[in-house]
Design an enzyme around this catalytic site. Structure first.
Site: not given
Ligand SMILES: [Zn+2]
Length: 1030
Positions: A407-408, A440-441, A444, A463
């Protein structure tokens, strides 16, 4: 991130994953769940050596950080200090540190090192062999980074990749918080070339040469004069190191453009590899602003977290890209890439530039991710009530990538399978996977990026949240996919299984060494963390949950947080909303949730019935206990329970006369840890009772046999009386209770009889998973024939609905496509002739015509059973297609099917290819090994191969992303005999240090022992039951 994407193949359970019975539910069980167990196993690992080491010799010393933290516990205890010195952990002349360093504002809970604990002017070497790993790995806190200026020059232009290098300069502005003559920062696999220090706006200060502390991944400098409090200093370093294809830090990836090899430089810095890209203060709470510049050849493009500020041409074919300064962020979220990729772009309604990058040959596969990304990002701004803070975000598909995605901030990296989708080639499950990982990313970007955990022990905050919220994001963009229901099958049930081992661990777990940190990227942090968030939302209610979340993010943005901060935000909002328990008392959020966070496992609720009263009521008495697959095992003593394995359990229920499964916070009856039991009153006339509607609570339920029988009767009479998720829950609970010896297996088996008429995907999915275990258990027993016959009888009506043409209606719901896929997959796996013939025929058509017209949803099963029915020609054909495929999801299906062959020599070849990265990418090795191990005849081959090649495997994969553990898990997954157990034990004894697979072997032993007990307990009953029911 990301390691969760190790569970890559979980989604392929929806496809026609072929193979034999072991592959049931495809990789969902054997691979995904195997990984869960496995990772889970590995998980706890690292500290193992050290913790056992301390526990054995100084059991009464309360801190596993043993004198290495400055909390005074060890230093003040002479016995502990002596023990510490004897163990060589503390220096002989160690004394209590004189200065009690204050934590930095950004890291209030950060333990710090005493001045005496860190070797100062010596170069140490990494722990090897059976030496316990160092655990005093936290940076001292006298200097805190404020900002970085980084100039990187990844060299990927040499003829031989062995000559690629990572060179750069970094200038770090630091605040001095305490007087010191030492500067300590992180470094790994890099050498400092030049170094200088000056007071900001002032004079140069002399510093001594760098001293490396490899155990702690530190580089230390000593200053000629003490650095003074409240002054700022600037440390400037140049550095260089190799640039390898090792998937960590700054590394290179490669792909073929025609016959030409093309290279790109890419970063994967989580959790602790920013230090491998550049020297830095590599802890999540040490946030700073970064100004990145990247030098590249003009034929390439470079990318980083922020938009490009400007580009300067340098001499020859070189240029330098300067990027805008980042917001305040953690090092692990930095990203730098040099590549020759293309992109597609759009803008969100809130004016954020959104681009998706891929190899130019794959650029037509990015449209779905771009569409999902834009919609989900915009939705999350609303959901979190907080704007996305960067002006742009990029997502990019990397050909070699360890995790699933990362997830940068502003530059999210993915495995190709998690970002690219081609509707002509990829299955419905591949499409869902893209949507889910993107979601998901993007979750984040708030949970993790904007608010980061203070330390990695709260990794689950990142997470667990992303795991839960990913479903909410996709539920918004794809409302027909029943995402919130899918969570129950995919995360709740699989994690209940993983967390029922005595070698599990609490969600919140102390970690220090990088290996320990890497190992908690597992199903407990992800799946159990997510299940806990879901349970919390249920008992607090939507309004409280979403408002508290928004407040929490707003208060903590650009900073770090501990889980207590989240509990407090929930508490504040619960108080505002006046949320009360069923006794009229205010809820104590922390007290409730800590019982789930700080102890491993979960409760089994056991129901006892009392005689009916004169007014037609029955009181049920519910008690709780820790559910273990084998309750003769002691839970891992490294994680003692603070609550004696009791939980604050939110309980709700439905009965036949109140069949309401849409429960809310107002339906909750609290069963607190201090209560002996919970009483529930139902009408004596009720046919059935189901506790835990929709499985909002993270626990299992056992009933008296009479009540199980009523559930069986209801399933057979009119199963739709009970909600489809609870039909799935009943099956999952029953089989797991039988595994633990708490319910007769005949009850669990009887619950499958109604499946002939079950049309819902969810109960089928649970049953397929449960029956795959029974199948593996019986496979080497005389009862297996009857089992297959029984299974075939169940699956035929399900299969016959679809067998006409294997045509999938792309307009039908994704759940209905999964249903069709799983029916066909199971039919082929259980020898339904029509299925196998069709699969073989379709593969032959492709081979003959050169035209692959197989429906994407059917490809896995066709490839697998085509290879199984064929010989070398089919295998070679598939392997060639694998090498040439341009769609990664397709490649994986082809690769998995190579493990379906019945030819041992071809399976052996596949194992050999798995460690030859000219044949199979390193990132996919575990898939190849898993495919062989999942084949009935391949399991033992994989185990032999693993043992014979252990030294090589350890060297190649030992330091990586838990590959080694995955190999062990898949090779031992179906061990059910004492002989199997002894083989594992003998290998463990013979090998000694098992490195990063230590935990995987411990888990393999525990699992095998449980399997043996299962057979001892159930084989006879299963055999008799099957005889009577075929
Ligand atoms: Zn993750």
């Amino acid at each position: 991130m990301g390691s969760r994407e190790a569970f890559e193949m979980r989604d392929s359970s929806h496809e026609l994953v072929g193979g034999d019975s072991k592959e049931q539910k495809g990789c969902h069980v054997t691979v995904a769940m195997g990984f869960c167990l496995l990772l889970l196993g590995l998980v706890i690992c690292v500290g193992v050596g050290v913790v056992i080491f301390f526990a054995k010799t100084t059991p009464e010393c309360p801190s596993t950080t043993a004198g290495l933290s400055n909390n005074g516990i060890w230093w003040n205890d002479p016995d502990c200090l002596t023990a510490c010195i004897q163990q060589g952990v503390c220096e002989k002349d160690a004394t209590k540190p004189e200065t009690t360093a204050k934590p930095p504002a950004a890291a209030t809970t950060t333990p710090m090192m005493p001045t005496t604990a860190t070797p100062m002017m010596t170069t140490t070497t990494a722990s090897a062999g059976n030496q316990p790993k160092v655990r005093d790995v936290r940076l001292p806190t006298w200097l805190i980074p404020v900002s970085y200026e980084v100039e990187m020059k990844p060299d990927i232009y040499q003829n031989d990749p062995k000559d690629f290098t990572n060179t750069g300069n970094v200038s770090i502005l630091m605040d001095c918080k305490e007087e010191t003559t030492r500067i300590t920062l992180h470094i790994k696999s890099l050498t400092v070339k030049t170094y200088s220090l000056k007071e900001e706006g002032g004079a140069d200060i002399a510093i001594d040469h760098p001293v490396y502390d490899n155990d702690r991944e530190f580089v230390n400098f000593t200053t000629s004069t003490p650095l003074e409090v409240n002054k700022q200093y600037r440390l400037t370093l140049s550095y260089s190191g190799p640039l390898k294809n090792d998937l960590a830090g700054l590394y290179y990836s490669t792909y073929k453009n025609g016959s030409q090899d093309r290279y790109l430089a890419v970063t994967q810095l989580a959790a602790t590899d920013a230090r491998k890209a550049l020297p830095c203060f590599d802890e999540p709470a040490l946030k700073a602003n970064f100004t990145i510049s990247i030098i590249r050849q003009t034929s390439m493009v470079s990318l980083s977290n922020m938009p490009l500020q400007n580009t300067q041409n340098l001499s020859g074919e070189w240029a330098i890209d300067h990027f805008k300064e980042t917001v305040k962020m953690s090092t692990y979220l930095l990203a730098m890439i040099v590549c020759d990729f293309g992109y597609k772009e759009n803008t969100t309604e809130n004016n954020i530039t959104f681009r998706v990058w891929a190899r130019k040959e794959a650029i037509n596969q990015v449209d779905y991710a771009l569409d999902q990304g834009i919609r989900i990002l915009t939705y999350f701004e609303e959901f979190f009530n907080e704007s996305f803070p960067l002006p742009k975000t990029d997502m990019i598909a990397i050909p070699d990538f360890a995790a699933g995605a990362m997830e940068n901030w502003g530059l999210i990296t993915y495995r190709e399978t998690a970002l690219l989708y081609d509707e002509k080639v990829s299955a419905a499950s591949n499409k869902q996977r893209v949507a889910v990982v993107v979601s998901h990313e993007l979750a984040h970007q708030w949970f993790g990026n904007l608010v980061s955990p203070t330390w990695w022990d709260d990794l689950w905050l990142n997470e667990g949240f992303a795991t839960y919220v990913e479903y909410i994001g996709v539920d918004f963009t794809e409302p027909t996919w029943q995402m919130l229901d899918q969570f129950v099958i995919t995360d709740v049930q699989s994690t209940l299984k993983a967390d029922s081992l005595a070698t599990s661990h609490p969600i919140y777990v102390e970690v220090q060494h990088p290996d320990e940190i890497n190992e908690i990227f597992d199903s407990i942090s992800y799946g159990k963390g997510g299940s806990l968030i879901r349970m919390m939302r249920y008992f607090l209610g939507d309004v409280t949950f979403t408002r508290a979340l928004s407040n929490y993010i707003d208060n903590k943005q650009y900073r770090d947080a501990h889980h207590d901060h989240l509990w407090q935000a929930m508490q504040d909002e619960a108080d505002r909303q006046q949320i009360k328990d069923d006794r009229g008392n205010a809820l104590n959020v922390k007290e409730i949730l800590d019982t789930w966070l700080l102890q491993m496992g979960y409760p089994l609720l056991e129901v006892q019935s009392n005689p009916p009263t004169a007014d037609g009521k029955v009181t049920l008495t519910v008690t709780q206990s820790h559910f273990l697959q084998d309750d003769s095992q002691e839970p891992d003593p490294r994680y003692p329970s603070p609550y004696d394995y009791r939980w604050d359990v939110p309980v709700s229920y439905a009965t036949s006369d109140h069949p309401d499964f849409d429960v809310t916070e107002t339906s909750v009856h609290w069963f607190y840890k201090d209560d002996n039991s919970l009483k529930i009153e139902i009408n004596a006339s009720a046919d059935w009772v189901v506790i835990n509607p929709k499985q909002y609570g993270f626990y299992r339920v056992n009933y008296p046999e009479e009540y199980w029988q009523r559930l069986i009767d209801t399933q057979e009479r009119n199963h739709t009386e009970i909600n489809e998720l609870n039909r799935a829950q009943i099956i999952d609970d029953a089989f797991n209770l039988a595994l633990a010896g708490k319910l007769r297996i005949t009850y669990a088996m009887a619950l499958t009889k109604y499946l002939e008429k079950e049309e819902s995907y969810f109960p089928w999915d649970s049953a397929i998973g449960s029956l795959s275990y029974v199948s593996a258990a019986l496979e080497r027993t005389p009862a297996y024939g009857d089992f297959k016959t029984y299974y075939k009888k169940l699956i035929l009506p399900y299969y016959n609905k679809f067998n006409d043409s294997w045509i999938f209606d792309s307009n039908s719901s994704i759940i209905s496509q999964y249903r069709q896929s799983s029916a066909i997959s199971r039919a082929c796996a259980y020898d339904v002739a029509d299925c196998r013939d069709k699969a073989h025929e379709l593969l032959q058509d492709w081979m003959d015509s050169g035209n692959n017209s197989i429906h994407p949803n059917a490809r896995s099963v066709v490839y697998c059973h085509g290879v199984k029915a064929g010989g070398a020609a089919e295998w070679e054909f598939i392997f060639k297609e694998f090498q040439e495929a341009n769609v990664a999801a397709e490649q994986i299906k082809l690769l998995q099917s190579l493990g379906c062959t019945n030819e041992l020599w071809l399976l052996q070849r596949l194992l050999d290819y798995a460690v030859d990265d000219s044949k199979i990418r390193k990132q996919d090795s575990y898939i190849a090994v898993g495919a062989v191990a999942g084949n009935t005849i391949g399991g033992f081959l994989a185990w032999d191969w693993l043992r014979a090649n252990w030294a090589t495997l350890d060297e190649e994969f030992g330091s990586g992303i838990m590959m080694l553990g995955r190999f062990v898990s898949s090779a031992t997954n179906n061990f059910f005999t004492q002989f199997d157990f002894e083989q594992v034990e003998a290998f463990v004894k013979m090998t000694g240090d098992l490195g990063t697979a230590t935990r995987a072997f411990e888990q393999a032993k525990e699992r095998t022992q449980n399997n043996i007990k299962y057979l001892e307990r159930n084989q006879e009953a299963l055999t008799d039951w099957l005889k009577a029911n075929v």
